[in-house]
Design a protein around this motif. Structure first.
Motif, PDB file in Angstrom:
ATOM      1  N   ARG A   1       3.520 -11.987  11.348  1.00 34.75           N
ATOM      2  CA  ARG A   1       3.921 -10.785  12.084  1.00 34.75           C
ATOM      3  C   ARG A   1       4.504  -9.759  11.109  1.00 34.75           C
ATOM      4  N   PRO A   2       4.162  -8.472  11.268  1.00 36.55           N
ATOM      5  CA  PRO A   2       4.667  -7.448  10.338  1.00 36.55           C
ATOM      6  C   PRO A   2       5.993  -6.855  10.798  1.00 36.55           C
ATOM      7  N   ALA A   3       7.091  -7.574  10.553  1.00 38.59           N
ATOM      8  CA  ALA A   3       8.412  -7.063  10.919  1.00 38.59           C
ATOM      9  C   ALA A   3       8.894  -6.083   9.848  1.00 38.59           C
ATOM     10  N   ARG A   4       9.804  -5.196  10.254  1.00 38.32           N
ATOM     11  CA  ARG A   4      10.289  -4.178   9.313  1.00 38.32           C
ATOM     12  C   ARG A   4      11.763  -3.889   9.562  1.00 38.32           C
ATOM     13  N   VAL A   5      12.537  -3.820   8.501  1.00 39.00           N
ATOM     14  CA  VAL A   5      13.938  -3.424   8.606  1.00 39.00           C
ATOM     15  C   VAL A   5      13.994  -2.005   9.172  1.00 39.00           C
ATOM     16  N   GLY A   6      14.726  -1.828  10.271  1.00 44.08           N
ATOM     17  CA  GLY A   6      14.776  -0.523  10.923  1.00 44.08           C
ATOM     18  C   GLY A   6      13.731  -0.339  12.002  1.00 44.08           C
ATOM     19  N   GLY A   7      12.827  -1.304  12.147  1.00 49.08           N
ATOM     20  CA  GLY A   7      11.842  -1.246  13.220  1.00 49.08           C
ATOM     21  C   GLY A   7      10.581  -0.491  12.850  1.00 49.08           C
TER      22      GLY A   7
ATOM     23  N   ARG B   1      -2.649  15.357   6.468  1.00 48.32           N
ATOM     24  CA  ARG B   1      -1.473  14.684   7.030  1.00 48.32           C
ATOM     25  C   ARG B   1      -1.709  13.181   7.060  1.00 48.32           C
ATOM     26  N   LEU B   2      -0.686  12.440   6.630  1.00 49.63           N
ATOM     27  CA  LEU B   2      -0.705  10.987   6.696  1.00 49.63           C
ATOM     28  C   LEU B   2       0.345  10.548   7.693  1.00 49.63           C
ATOM     29  N   VAL B   3      -0.073   9.796   8.709  1.00 52.19           N
ATOM     30  CA  VAL B   3       0.854   9.282   9.713  1.00 52.19           C
ATOM     31  C   VAL B   3       1.019   7.789   9.503  1.00 52.19           C
ATOM     32  N   HIS B   4       2.235   7.370   9.190  1.00 55.21           N
ATOM     33  CA  HIS B   4       2.526   5.949   9.069  1.00 55.21           C
ATOM     34  C   HIS B   4       2.840   5.384  10.452  1.00 55.21           C
ATOM     35  N   HIS B   5       2.228   4.246  10.765  1.00 50.05           N
ATOM     36  CA  HIS B   5       2.349   3.656  12.108  1.00 50.05           C
ATOM     37  C   HIS B   5       2.240   2.140  11.964  1.00 50.05           C
ATOM     38  N   TYR B   6       3.337   1.523  11.557  1.00 50.30           N
ATOM     39  CA  TYR B   6       3.313   0.086  11.301  1.00 50.30           C
ATOM     40  C   TYR B   6       4.715  -0.494  11.489  1.00 50.30           C
ATOM     41  N   GLY B   7       4.798  -1.839  11.421  1.00 49.40           N
ATOM     42  CA  GLY B   7       6.084  -2.517  11.547  1.00 49.40           C
ATOM     43  C   GLY B   7       6.395  -2.959  12.962  1.00 49.40           C
ATOM     44  N   HIS B   8       5.366  -3.372  13.713  1.00 48.94           N
ATOM     45  CA  HIS B   8       5.519  -3.700  15.137  1.00 48.94           C
ATOM     46  C   HIS B   8       5.996  -5.128  15.394  1.00 48.94           C
ATOM     47  N   GLY B   9       6.261  -5.881  14.336  1.00 49.14           N
ATOM     48  CA  GLY B   9       6.818  -7.223  14.498  1.00 49.14           C
ATOM     49  C   GLY B   9       5.956  -8.111  15.373  1.00 49.14           C
ATOM     50  N   GLY B  10       6.602  -8.764  16.350  1.00 47.62           N
ATOM     51  CA  GLY B  10       5.877  -9.686  17.228  1.00 47.62           C
ATOM     52  C   GLY B  10       5.405  -9.058  18.516  1.00 47.62           C
ATOM     53  N   ALA B  11       5.390  -7.717  18.589  1.00 47.32           N
ATOM     54  CA  ALA B  11       5.060  -7.057  19.854  1.00 47.32           C
ATOM     55  C   ALA B  11       3.951  -6.020  19.716  1.00 47.32           C
ATOM     56  N   GLY B  12       3.096  -6.176  18.723  1.00 45.38           N
ATOM     57  CA  GLY B  12       2.030  -5.197  18.538  1.00 45.38           C
ATOM     58  C   GLY B  12       1.138  -5.050  19.755  1.00 45.38           C
ATOM     59  N   VAL B  13       0.752  -6.167  20.365  1.00 40.76           N
ATOM     60  CA  VAL B  13      -0.084  -6.116  21.566  1.00 40.76           C
ATOM     61  C   VAL B  13       0.682  -5.458  22.714  1.00 40.76           C
ATOM     62  N   THR B  14       1.946  -5.788  22.848  1.00 43.44           N
ATOM     63  CA  THR B  14       2.761  -5.293  23.962  1.00 43.44           C
ATOM     64  C   THR B  14       2.927  -3.784  23.935  1.00 43.44           C
ATOM     65  N   VAL B  15       3.058  -3.199  22.752  1.00 40.60           N
ATOM     66  CA  VAL B  15       3.359  -1.761  22.668  1.00 40.60           C
ATOM     67  C   VAL B  15       2.169  -0.935  22.197  1.00 40.60           C
TER      68      VAL B  15
ATOM     69  N   LEU C   1       0.816  -1.206   0.000  1.00 41.47           N
ATOM     70  CA  LEU C   1       0.000   0.000   0.000  1.00 41.47           C
ATOM     71  C   LEU C   1       0.849   1.255   0.000  1.00 41.47           C
ATOM     72  N   VAL C   2       1.986   1.253   0.720  1.00 40.25           N
ATOM     73  CA  VAL C   2       2.778   2.489   0.824  1.00 40.25           C
ATOM     74  C   VAL C   2       3.499   2.849  -0.483  1.00 40.25           C
ATOM     75  N   PRO C   3       4.299   2.001  -1.149  1.00 40.40           N
ATOM     76  CA  PRO C   3       4.773   0.684  -0.710  1.00 40.40           C
ATOM     77  C   PRO C   3       6.048   0.808   0.132  1.00 40.40           C
ATOM     78  N   ASP C   4       6.289  -0.229   0.960  1.00 47.42           N
ATOM     79  CA  ASP C   4       7.476  -0.260   1.812  1.00 47.42           C
ATOM     80  C   ASP C   4       8.122  -1.639   1.687  1.00 47.42           C
ATOM     81  N   PRO C   5       9.197  -1.741   0.889  1.00 48.29           N
ATOM     82  CA  PRO C   5       9.849  -3.041   0.705  1.00 48.29           C
ATOM     83  C   PRO C   5      10.595  -3.530   1.935  1.00 48.29           C
ATOM     84  N   GLY C   6      10.715  -2.675   2.970  1.00 52.71           N
ATOM     85  CA  GLY C   6      11.397  -3.080   4.202  1.00 52.71           C
ATOM     86  C   GLY C   6      10.565  -3.983   5.082  1.00 52.71           C
ATOM     87  N   LEU C   7       9.265  -4.095   4.791  1.00 51.78           N
ATOM     88  CA  LEU C   7       8.397  -4.979   5.568  1.00 51.78           C
ATOM     89  C   LEU C   7       8.591  -6.425   5.131  1.00 51.78           C
TER      90      LEU C   7
END
Length: 318
Positions: A271-277, A290-304, A179-185
């Protein structure tokens, strides 16, 4: 404009972010491709613990903020799906954790004879354990009680949302890759086995972040969630029978009664992991939005989720 903000994505991060924005007085809509029970979040175990997430410093702060909220929600576990449950993190030492660990009340190093199974080191703790189907339904109800609207709708371009709201928040997880696209995911496949609970009341984990296999079990009343895997780059959504058998066998090394427990279902999530976090960044939209990107939480989405939601709301409104 029919809304102040549209949050794209209806998993735990999207629900938390939309709720925080609504609490700050905005008219908020969630657009989600799936019902909350069809999201990756619904497959999570889910134990509070900063696992497979970067950047580490920010993640620790986000996790602690979320911990405080989960501790409050645990006062009504039937409604919120959040309980405080004792358990053991095997193969883990306090000195190997970040500074956040010093603020987790009751976290302690165990003596070798206190660690179950074939392990000799570990930490004991009483932490939030979250029944995700119950919790996600609770979060949706909480959001809607604030006047928010949840719409099941697939988004192919953020311009669709920008035409209806000056603020768009991208909480699309792995879908942001296209969607972004972000190849780091990149996907990190997690497979679970749900069995009848043979009477286990404490959770257990032995998770090596560098390994593709983990061992854990999480009790949710009459069922026990067994895990797991962390297979980077694997996008298979169907359960693998050999993997399932290996998960049960690893868990049974810690609690032998698990070997005879009746299997109820198999679960797989990516899990949506991302290079660089985690990506948390605001970019301008045509027309002054304004568009705020807020993704790439890996295995800790619930935790954070809640600490991240506050940070994303600050960024969106700052």
């Amino acid at each position: 404009m029919t809304s102040d903000a549209i949050v794209v994505g209806g998993g735990v991060v999207g629900l938390a972010t939309a709720t925080v924005l609504a609490e700050r007085g905005l008219r908020v809509r969630i657009w989600s491709r799936d019902d909350v029970l069809g999201t990756t979040s619904a497959v999570a175990g889910a134990l509070w613990w900063p696992y497979r997430i970067e950047p580490a410093t920010e993640a620790g702060a986000w996790a602690l903020a979320s911990l405080r909220l989960y501790q409050e929600l645990a006062a009504d576990p039937d409604r919120s799906g959040v309980g405080l449950v004792a358990g053991v993190h095997a193969d883990t030492v306090l000195d190997g954790l970040g500074s956040w660990a010093k603020e987790v009340e009751g976290l302690r190093q165990l003596a070798p004879d206190e660690v179950p199974g074939p392990y000799r080191t570990g930490l004991g703790a009483r932490l939030p354990l979250i029944d995700m189907p119950v919790h996600l339904a609770f979060l949706r109800s909480r959001f809607e009680a604030l006047g928010g609207t949840f719409e099941q709708r697939e988004v192919r371009d953020f311009a669709e949302a920008a035409a209806l709201a000056p603020l768009v928040v991208d909480c699309t997880g792995l879908a942001a890759r296209e969607l972004v696209p972000d190849p780091g995911l990149r996907p990190v496949r997690g497979q679970l086995v749900v069995v009848e609970n043979p009477g286990i009341e404490e959770w257990f984990t032995a998770a090596d972040e560098s390994a593709g296999e983990t061992t854990y079990f999480f009790p949710h009343r009459d069922r026990l969630v067994l895990g797991g895997t962390a297979e980077e780059g694997d996008e298979r959504l169907g359960p693998d029978p050999e993997t399932a058998a290996a998960i049960v066998a690893r868990c049974a090394r810690v609690r032998p009664e698990i070997a005879e427990a009746r299997i109820l279902r198999h679960l797989v999530g990516l899990r949506p992991a991302r290079v660089g976090g985690v990506r948390m960044e605001a970019v301008p939209l045509p027309g002054g939005g304004r568009l705020v990107h807020h993704y790439g939480h890996g295995g800790a989405g619930v935790t954070v989720a809640w600490g991240c939601a506050e940070a994303a709301a600050d960024l969106a409104l700052g």
